[in-house]
Design a protein around this motif. Structure first.
Motif, PDB file in Angstrom:
ATOM      1  N   SER A 195       0.962  -1.271   0.099  1.00  0.00           N
ATOM      2  CA  SER A 195      -0.051   0.000   0.136  1.00  0.00           C
ATOM      3  C   SER A 195       1.008   1.412  -0.047  1.00  0.00           C
ATOM      4  O   SER A 195       1.953   1.045   0.221  1.00  0.00           O
ATOM      5  N   ARG A 219       0.303  -7.724  -2.844  1.00  0.00           N
ATOM      6  CA  ARG A 219       0.684  -8.741  -1.467  1.00  0.00           C
ATOM      7  C   ARG A 219       0.880 -10.181  -1.963  1.00  0.00           C
ATOM      8  O   ARG A 219      -0.030 -10.860  -2.447  1.00  0.00           O
ATOM      9  N   GLN A 233      -6.879  -0.308  -4.424  1.00  0.00           N
ATOM     10  CA  GLN A 233      -7.172   0.336  -3.282  1.00  0.00           C
ATOM     11  C   GLN A 233      -7.673   1.964  -3.530  1.00  0.00           C
ATOM     12  O   GLN A 233      -7.055   2.502  -4.458  1.00  0.00           O
ATOM     13  N   HIS A 445      -1.285  -1.209  11.504  1.00  0.00           N
ATOM     14  CA  HIS A 445       0.078  -1.574  11.160  1.00  0.00           C
ATOM     15  C   HIS A 445       0.950  -0.254  11.846  1.00  0.00           C
ATOM     16  O   HIS A 445       0.326   0.411  12.833  1.00  0.00           O
ATOM     17  N   GLY A 483      -8.524   2.305   8.233  1.00  0.00           N
ATOM     18  CA  GLY A 483      -7.436   3.334   8.445  1.00  0.00           C
ATOM     19  C   GLY A 483      -7.283   3.581   9.817  1.00  0.00           C
ATOM     20  O   GLY A 483      -7.838   2.883  10.803  1.00  0.00           O
ATOM     21  N   SER A 484      -6.358   4.699  10.128  1.00  0.00           N
ATOM     22  CA  SER A 484      -6.239   5.065  11.443  1.00  0.00           C
ATOM     23  C   SER A 484      -5.708   6.458  11.280  1.00  0.00           C
ATOM     24  O   SER A 484      -5.168   7.108  10.222  1.00  0.00           O
ATOM     25  N   ARG A 486      -2.607   8.613  12.597  1.00  0.00           N
ATOM     26  CA  ARG A 486      -1.208   8.009  12.502  1.00  0.00           C
ATOM     27  C   ARG A 486      -0.420   9.015  13.541  1.00  0.00           C
ATOM     28  O   ARG A 486      -0.805   9.923  14.110  1.00  0.00           O
ATOM     29  N   ALA A 529      -7.921   3.532   3.801  1.00  0.00           N
ATOM     30  CA  ALA A 529      -8.210   2.862   2.212  1.00  0.00           C
ATOM     31  C   ALA A 529      -8.944   1.751   2.175  1.00  0.00           C
ATOM     32  O   ALA A 529      -9.433   0.963   3.123  1.00  0.00           O
TER      33      ALA A 529
HETATM   34  N1  ASP Z   1      -2.421   1.473   4.400  1.00  0.00           N
HETATM   35  C1  ASP Z   1      -3.588   0.875   5.131  1.00  0.00           C
HETATM   36  C2  ASP Z   1      -3.831  -0.623   4.381  1.00  0.00           C
HETATM   37  O1  ASP Z   1      -3.461  -0.874   3.245  1.00  0.00           O
HETATM   38  C3  ASP Z   1      -4.662   1.645   5.068  1.00  0.00           C
HETATM   39  C4  ASP Z   1      -4.450   2.933   6.175  1.00  0.00           C
HETATM   40  O2  ASP Z   1      -4.164   2.929   7.363  1.00  0.00           O
HETATM   41  O3  ASP Z   1      -4.922   3.911   5.230  1.00  0.00           O
HETATM   42  O4  ASP Z   1      -4.416  -1.421   4.879  1.00  0.00           O
END
Ligand code: ASP
Length: 587
Positions: A195, A219, A233, A445, A483-484, A486, A529
């Motif tokens: 991503s 992936r 995405q 993440h 999402g989150s 950050r 996303a």
């Molecule tokens: N990059 C994250 C994912 O692919 C989504 C995000 O946190 O915006 O799951």
């Protein structure tokens, strides 16, 4: 000029017009005096008519055409004798005066109609023929519209679409990377992005404020119906936002998309915490189209003579309304269902609520009718209902009952494909323990921020209790996005990497560019996303995302049409300094 019109647009208002059409021969019907051809293009089907009595030569020519020939015809639009109300061009046909064959076609390996005789593998091998079928074409059109609507909507809110690189470096967290060897840097590899996560955060630090991209991600995971090695995405990021801002904005996007593309009012997005989703539905992507919530039963069922329940960490059940008259065979089916290895329950206890407050159960030996009556009361069950109960370790039992709940939802037709129910799952745990590697992983993440009130726990111990500023959007039991908010502070980010088991130098080496950037005025930021292929499938009530991808891969990650992946030549290998000894027969 090849054509004056498409095959989908002529109707009775065009009668008497001279037209010229191009397309593919879908069907030829030779009725003796008359011959009819269905001519198809992307826009529809138009009937061509040939009369043996008025133009025998042309009629013969038409009869000799084959399926999928590409032809051009000239003629006059005339009213049809037998009208076909099911297609927009069904009132007219073309009285053809000239046929030009633009290209012949071999007999296609399967019929190119809505219901085809082609199996999966064959259709994938000839995907360009499969794509001619209306059912698949329709999905491509939908996908296009979903992308355009999303772009327009986000554009109008000042989002910038910015491309991020595909050749990046491999990072240790997350799924397995696809890697690409570098010829100019022998022994070194790019990775394809799982991503654009870190790039979109850098774009926020760069002051872009609102970013989105409809972007391919890669992936290297084991595949399922809803997973592909490359997928798309809708990736978004915003500066100066709270979780609430992100949720509101994207809730509105989905309301807009459902209205525009499906004419459905998708209101009343619910919110549920991760904890409650697991507790009530046994899933972090609960299908909320129907209720059937779990009821916890330890206090009612333990401390009797039933050893299995006494030893269980958790006893939970669901009430299947109106299933009290299930036969032995139906109940056995459910028992087999929960015992399947993927679900892994060791057995299923049932209680049938009969008339006059009487009960029949698989545990009658251990519980009195009064016990069972109390049990039924805990479910608000009435006569005619069926209680289904599982027990064991908490997490496993919840997951198993979650599957059974979905199965009962299917059996009771509670999962209507035309009905949509969206829910935000919030308050995810920040970390997840992995038994195999005996360490914590970031549940979302490692760039996700902990809830401010939980930050202190990072130092003082129970990190399993830390919740994240993370959120998922779930529609009809499918996670369509996540999402989150950050981390934008170098020290906090360092601490998270430390918690995940990175040494300072490892963290610096892997993620130094991002942590360094945090020192140059990183604004608070967050994003989300969405799985675009999945969205297409969910909007249409379809399970397989493949149906919405023009050229998808199969379960082994192969493109059977172009036969990829494939070995590369010895020259290519040499240039990349990669040593593989293909045996001669492989070459
Ligand atoms: N990059 C994250 C994912 O692919 C989504 C995000 O946190 O915006 O799951």
């Amino acid at each position: 000029m090849y054509r004056t019109n498409t095959c989908g647009e002529l109707n009775s208002s065009n009668i008497q017009q001279q037209v010229c059409l191009c397309g593919w021969v879908q069907r030829i019907r030779n009725l003796g005096g008359m011959t009819f051809i269905d001519l198809r293009d992307r826009y529809g089907i138009t009937q061509l008519a040939f009369n043996m009595n008025t133009n025998a030569e042309l009629c013969e020519q038409a009869r000799k055409l084959g399926r999928e020939y590409v032809i051009q015809v000239k003629g006059k639009v005339v009213e049809r004798f037998n009208k076909n109300k099911s297609i927009p061009t069904g009132d007219i046909e073309i009285d053809v005066t000239e046929i030009n064959i633009l290209n012949a076609s071999k007999l296609p390996p399967f019929t190119i109609e809505d219901h085809t005789d082609g199996g999966d593998e064959l259709r994938m091998q000839y995907r360009y023929l499969d794509l001619r079928r209306n059912t698949v074409l329709k999905n491509m059109v939908f996908r296009h519209q979903l992308a355009i609507e999303t772009r327009n909507y986000l554009n109008q809110l000042d989002f910038l679409e910015i491309e991020t690189p595909f050749l990046i470096r491999s990072t240790p967290e997350g799924a397995r990377d696809f890697v690409v060897p570098s010829r100019l840097n022998i022994g070194q590899f790019y990775a394809l992005p799982q991503s654009p996560q870190q790039f979109k955060q850098l774009l926020m630090i760069a002051g872009m404020d609102k970013y989105f991209q409809i972007v391919r991600c890669f992936r290297d995971e084991d595949l399922r119906a809803d997973r592909q090695p490359e997928f798309t995405q809708i990736d978004c990021e915003m500066a100066f936002v709270t979780q609430e801002d992100v949720i509101q904005l994207f809730e509105n996007l989905f309301i807009h998309l459902f209205k525009k593309l499906k004419n459905i009012e998708l209101n009343n997005f619910e919110r549920i915490s991760y904890h409650n989703a697991m507790k009530r539905y046994g899933s972090d992507k609960p299908d909320m189209r129907f209720d059937m919530q779990f009821v916890e039963l330890n206090h009612l069922l333990q401390h009797r003579d039933f050893k299995i329940f006494n030893e269980a960490e958790l006893i939970i059940g669901i009430c299947a309304k109106g299933c009290g008259s299930y036969t032995r065979k139906q109940i056995d089916e459910l028992t087999d269902f929960v015992k399947r290895p993927q679900i892994g329950a060791s057995g299923l206890v049932y209680v049938q609520c009969l008339d006059n407050n009487t009960f029949k159960s698989s545990v009658d030996k251990f519980y009195t009718q009064e016990d069972l009556q109390n049990l039924a009361a805990a479910f608000n069950a009435t006569s005619g209902d069926l209680l289904l109960i599982l027990s064991g370790k908490t997490e496993k039992t919840r997951k198993a009952l979650g599957e059974l709940r979905l199965e009962m939802g299917n059996r009771l037709n509670l999962r209507d494909k035309e009905h949509f129910k969206a829910v935000w799952v919030v308050d995810f745990p920040m970390f997840e323990w992995d038994e195999e590697t005996q360490r914590f992983y970031a549940k979302h993440h490692p760039f996700t921020s902990p809830k401010p009130e939980d930050v202190a726990l990072l130092d003082s111990g129970d990190i399993a209790k830390i919740n994240a500023n993370a959120y998922d959007l779930v529609i009809n039991g499918v996670e369509v996005g996540g999402g989150s908010i950050r981390i934008h502070d170098r020290d906090l980010q360092k601490k998270i990497f430390r918690t995940l088991g990175f040494s300072e130098s490892e963290a610096q080496q892997q993620f130094g560019f991002l942590m360094n950037a945090f020192e140059y005025g990183a604004p608070p930021h967050g994003g989300i996303a969405f799985g675009f292929d999945r969205m297409c499938a969910v909007f249409n009530g379809i399970d397989s995302i493949r149906d919405f991808i023009a050229f998808p891969k199969n379960n082994l990650g192969r493109d059977v049409m172009i036969n990829a992946p494939y070995q590369i030549s010895n020259e290519q290998l040499k240039e990349l300094s990669i040593q593989i000894n293909y045996s001669e027969k492989d070459e």
